[in-house]
Design a protein around this motif. Structure first.
Motif, PDB file in Angstrom:
ATOM      1  N   GLY A  90       6.259   4.306  -0.188  1.00  0.00           N
ATOM      2  CA  GLY A  90       5.272   3.881  -1.093  1.00  0.00           C
ATOM      3  C   GLY A  90       4.005   4.192  -0.596  1.00  0.00           C
ATOM      4  O   GLY A  90       2.742   3.768  -1.049  1.00  0.00           O
ATOM      5  N   PHE A  91       3.610   4.853   0.868  1.00  0.00           N
ATOM      6  CA  PHE A  91       2.603   4.951   1.474  1.00  0.00           C
ATOM      7  C   PHE A  91       2.220   6.454   1.678  1.00  0.00           C
ATOM      8  O   PHE A  91       2.215   6.749   2.726  1.00  0.00           O
ATOM      9  CB  PHE A  91       2.718   4.092   3.039  1.00  0.00           C
ATOM     10  N   ALA A  92       2.383   7.340   0.714  1.00  0.00           N
ATOM     11  CA  ALA A  92       2.333   8.653   0.825  1.00  0.00           C
ATOM     12  C   ALA A  92       0.971   9.104   1.322  1.00  0.00           C
ATOM     13  O   ALA A  92      -0.102   8.793   0.855  1.00  0.00           O
ATOM     14  CB  ALA A  92       2.650   9.433  -0.326  1.00  0.00           C
ATOM     15  N   SER A  93       1.085  10.013   2.210  1.00  0.00           N
ATOM     16  CA  SER A  93      -0.148  10.563   2.719  1.00  0.00           C
ATOM     17  C   SER A  93       0.184  12.095   3.486  1.00  0.00           C
ATOM     18  O   SER A  93       1.459  12.390   3.596  1.00  0.00           O
ATOM     19  CB  SER A  93      -0.909   9.887   3.731  1.00  0.00           C
ATOM     20  N   ILE A  94      -0.927  12.821   3.242  1.00  0.00           N
ATOM     21  CA  ILE A  94      -0.477  14.346   4.026  1.00  0.00           C
ATOM     22  C   ILE A  94      -0.152  14.103   5.145  1.00  0.00           C
ATOM     23  O   ILE A  94       0.709  14.716   5.736  1.00  0.00           O
ATOM     24  CB  ILE A  94      -1.696  15.286   3.777  1.00  0.00           C
ATOM     25  N   ALA A  95      -0.760  13.265   6.188  1.00  0.00           N
ATOM     26  CA  ALA A  95      -0.610  13.113   7.517  1.00  0.00           C
ATOM     27  C   ALA A  95       0.958  12.897   7.675  1.00  0.00           C
ATOM     28  O   ALA A  95       1.767  13.322   8.480  1.00  0.00           O
ATOM     29  CB  ALA A  95      -1.386  12.096   8.211  1.00  0.00           C
ATOM     30  N   THR A  96       1.527  11.565   6.980  1.00  0.00           N
ATOM     31  CA  THR A  96       2.905  11.097   7.294  1.00  0.00           C
ATOM     32  C   THR A  96       3.899  12.326   6.876  1.00  0.00           C
ATOM     33  O   THR A  96       5.065  12.509   7.329  1.00  0.00           O
ATOM     34  CB  THR A  96       3.353   9.839   6.625  1.00  0.00           C
ATOM     35  N   SER A 106      13.662  17.119   5.095  1.00  0.00           N
ATOM     36  CA  SER A 106      13.918  18.266   4.253  1.00  0.00           C
ATOM     37  C   SER A 106      12.724  18.124   3.235  1.00  0.00           C
ATOM     38  O   SER A 106      12.270  19.005   2.567  1.00  0.00           O
ATOM     39  CB  SER A 106      15.186  18.245   3.460  1.00  0.00           C
ATOM     40  N   HIS A 107      12.655  16.843   2.746  1.00  0.00           N
ATOM     41  CA  HIS A 107      11.699  16.506   1.793  1.00  0.00           C
ATOM     42  C   HIS A 107      10.953  15.037   1.963  1.00  0.00           C
ATOM     43  O   HIS A 107      11.567  14.125   2.522  1.00  0.00           O
ATOM     44  CB  HIS A 107      12.293  16.560   0.359  1.00  0.00           C
ATOM     45  N   TYR A 108      10.028  14.818   1.238  1.00  0.00           N
ATOM     46  CA  TYR A 108       9.339  13.641   1.244  1.00  0.00           C
ATOM     47  C   TYR A 108       8.726  13.291  -0.225  1.00  0.00           C
ATOM     48  O   TYR A 108       8.054  13.934  -0.835  1.00  0.00           O
ATOM     49  CB  TYR A 108       7.810  13.880   2.002  1.00  0.00           C
ATOM     50  N   LEU A 109       9.276  12.189  -0.575  1.00  0.00           N
ATOM     51  CA  LEU A 109       9.092  11.548  -2.006  1.00  0.00           C
ATOM     52  C   LEU A 109       8.502  10.387  -2.050  1.00  0.00           C
ATOM     53  O   LEU A 109       8.647   9.591  -1.438  1.00  0.00           O
ATOM     54  CB  LEU A 109      10.548  11.567  -2.848  1.00  0.00           C
ATOM     55  N   HIS A 149      -4.256   6.135   5.665  1.00  0.00           N
ATOM     56  CA  HIS A 149      -2.884   6.135   6.127  1.00  0.00           C
ATOM     57  C   HIS A 149      -2.612   6.863   7.244  1.00  0.00           C
ATOM     58  O   HIS A 149      -1.589   6.743   7.995  1.00  0.00           O
ATOM     59  CB  HIS A 149      -1.944   6.858   4.752  1.00  0.00           C
ATOM     60  N   GLU A 150      -3.581   8.061   7.444  1.00  0.00           N
ATOM     61  CA  GLU A 150      -3.480   8.753   8.563  1.00  0.00           C
ATOM     62  C   GLU A 150      -3.725   7.680   9.956  1.00  0.00           C
ATOM     63  O   GLU A 150      -2.815   7.537  10.958  1.00  0.00           O
ATOM     64  CB  GLU A 150      -4.384   9.805   8.790  1.00  0.00           C
ATOM     65  N   VAL A 151      -4.811   6.862   9.729  1.00  0.00           N
ATOM     66  CA  VAL A 151      -5.014   5.907  10.710  1.00  0.00           C
ATOM     67  C   VAL A 151      -3.855   4.985  10.684  1.00  0.00           C
ATOM     68  O   VAL A 151      -3.558   4.393  11.793  1.00  0.00           O
ATOM     69  CB  VAL A 151      -6.401   5.213  10.435  1.00  0.00           C
ATOM     70  N   LEU A 152      -3.395   4.437   9.789  1.00  0.00           N
ATOM     71  CA  LEU A 152      -2.278   3.496   9.688  1.00  0.00           C
ATOM     72  C   LEU A 152      -0.912   4.010  10.580  1.00  0.00           C
ATOM     73  O   LEU A 152      -0.384   3.361  11.353  1.00  0.00           O
ATOM     74  CB  LEU A 152      -1.865   3.318   8.292  1.00  0.00           C
ATOM     75  N   LEU A 177      -4.559  -0.863   0.323  1.00  0.00           N
ATOM     76  CA  LEU A 177      -3.115  -0.315   0.456  1.00  0.00           C
ATOM     77  C   LEU A 177      -2.152  -0.836  -0.673  1.00  0.00           C
ATOM     78  O   LEU A 177      -1.329  -0.298  -1.176  1.00  0.00           O
ATOM     79  CB  LEU A 177      -2.435  -0.920   1.758  1.00  0.00           C
ATOM     80  N   ALA A 178      -2.572  -1.945  -1.250  1.00  0.00           N
ATOM     81  CA  ALA A 178      -1.770  -2.468  -2.546  1.00  0.00           C
ATOM     82  C   ALA A 178      -2.163  -1.651  -3.695  1.00  0.00           C
ATOM     83  O   ALA A 178      -1.377  -1.816  -4.717  1.00  0.00           O
ATOM     84  CB  ALA A 178      -2.436  -3.857  -2.666  1.00  0.00           C
TER      85      ALA A 178
END
Length: 183
Positions: A90-96, A106-109, A149-152, A177-178
Motif C-alpha cells: 500500500g506504500f508503492a514507490s519507485i525506490a521500494t 518477480s513483480h511488485y503490485l 517513501h524513499e526516506v521511509l 501517508l494515509a
C-alpha cells in the motif's frame, strides 16, 4: 503460521502478510485454485517455514508491522533463486520497487491486488520487452510521494525518524501517508 504439511505434488505458495484477515482471504482464494498455501506474519515465522518447506511461489507484504518485507524477499530468494516472488504494498514507490526487484522479487503490485492480479504476475515472470516506453508526466504530488517513501524505506519504516528527516511533524507525515497517491 500454519502447521499443516503440504502435499509436495501441489503448487506450494507462502503468503507473508501481517493482516490476518487479508492473509486468510488470499489463502482461501489460492487454495480454490489448486495451491497449497502456508502463511507467515513475520520474518521469523517465514524462516521457520523455510526450514521444512520449499515453496515455488511467494506473496510478500512490503510492510510487516515494524519490519520491512524486503528482508523476507531477500530470504526467499536466497532459499530458492527460481522462486516467483510477488511484493504487495500500500506504500508503492519507485525506490521500494527497485529494491524489491534487486533482492529477487518477480513483480511488485500496489494494493488493492487480488488473486487474479497476483496469478497474472506469476505468469509474467519473464518480463515483456514490448512494454511501451511512453513518457509519463510526473506531478509534484507524485514526486513528493516517491521522496517520502524513499526516506521511509531508508529509515526502516520508522514514521518518527522519517518525519524528522523530512523536517515535518509526525502527524503531517501520517496524513500524507494515509492519502492515496495522486498521478
Amino acid at each position: 503460521m500454519d502447521d499443516e504439511g503440504p502435499n509436495p505434488q501441489e503448487k506450494l505458495l507462502v503468503i507473508v502478510e501481517d493482516d490476518a484477515a487479508f492473509a486468510r482471504t488470499l489463502k482461501r482464494s489460492f487454495e480454490r485454485r489448486g495451491y497449497c498455501v502456508l502463511t507467515a506474519d513475520s520474518q521469523a515465522a517465514l524462516l521457520t517455514i523455510l526450514e521444512q518447506h520449499h515453496p515455488k511461489y511467494a506473496v510478500v507484504d512490503l510492510k510487516l508491522g515494524a519490519e520491512s518485507g524486503l528482508v523476507c524477499v531477500q530470504a526467499l530468494h536466497a532459499h530458492d533463486a527460481r522462486m516467483l516472488i510477488i511484493v504487495l504494498t500500500g506504500f508503492a514507490s519507485i525506490a521500494t520497487a527497485v529494491e524489491a526487484i534487486k533482492l529477487g522479487a518477480s513483480h511488485y503490485l500496489a494494493k488493492p491486488s487480488n488473486t487474479d492480479d497476483i496469478e497474472a504476475a506469476f505468469a509474467r515472470s519473464a518480463g515483456d520487452t514490448s512494454t511501451p516506453l511512453a513518457p509519463r508526466p510526473t506531478s509534484i504530488k507524485t514526486l513528493e510521494w516517491e521522496h517520502i517513501h524513499e526516506v521511509l524505506k531508508d529509515s526502516d519504516f520508522n514514521i518518527s525518524e522519517t518525519a524528522r528527516r523530512l523536517g515535518m511533524h509526525r502527524r503531517t507525515l501520517a496524513r500524507k501517508l494515509a492519502k492515496r497517491q495522486v498521478g
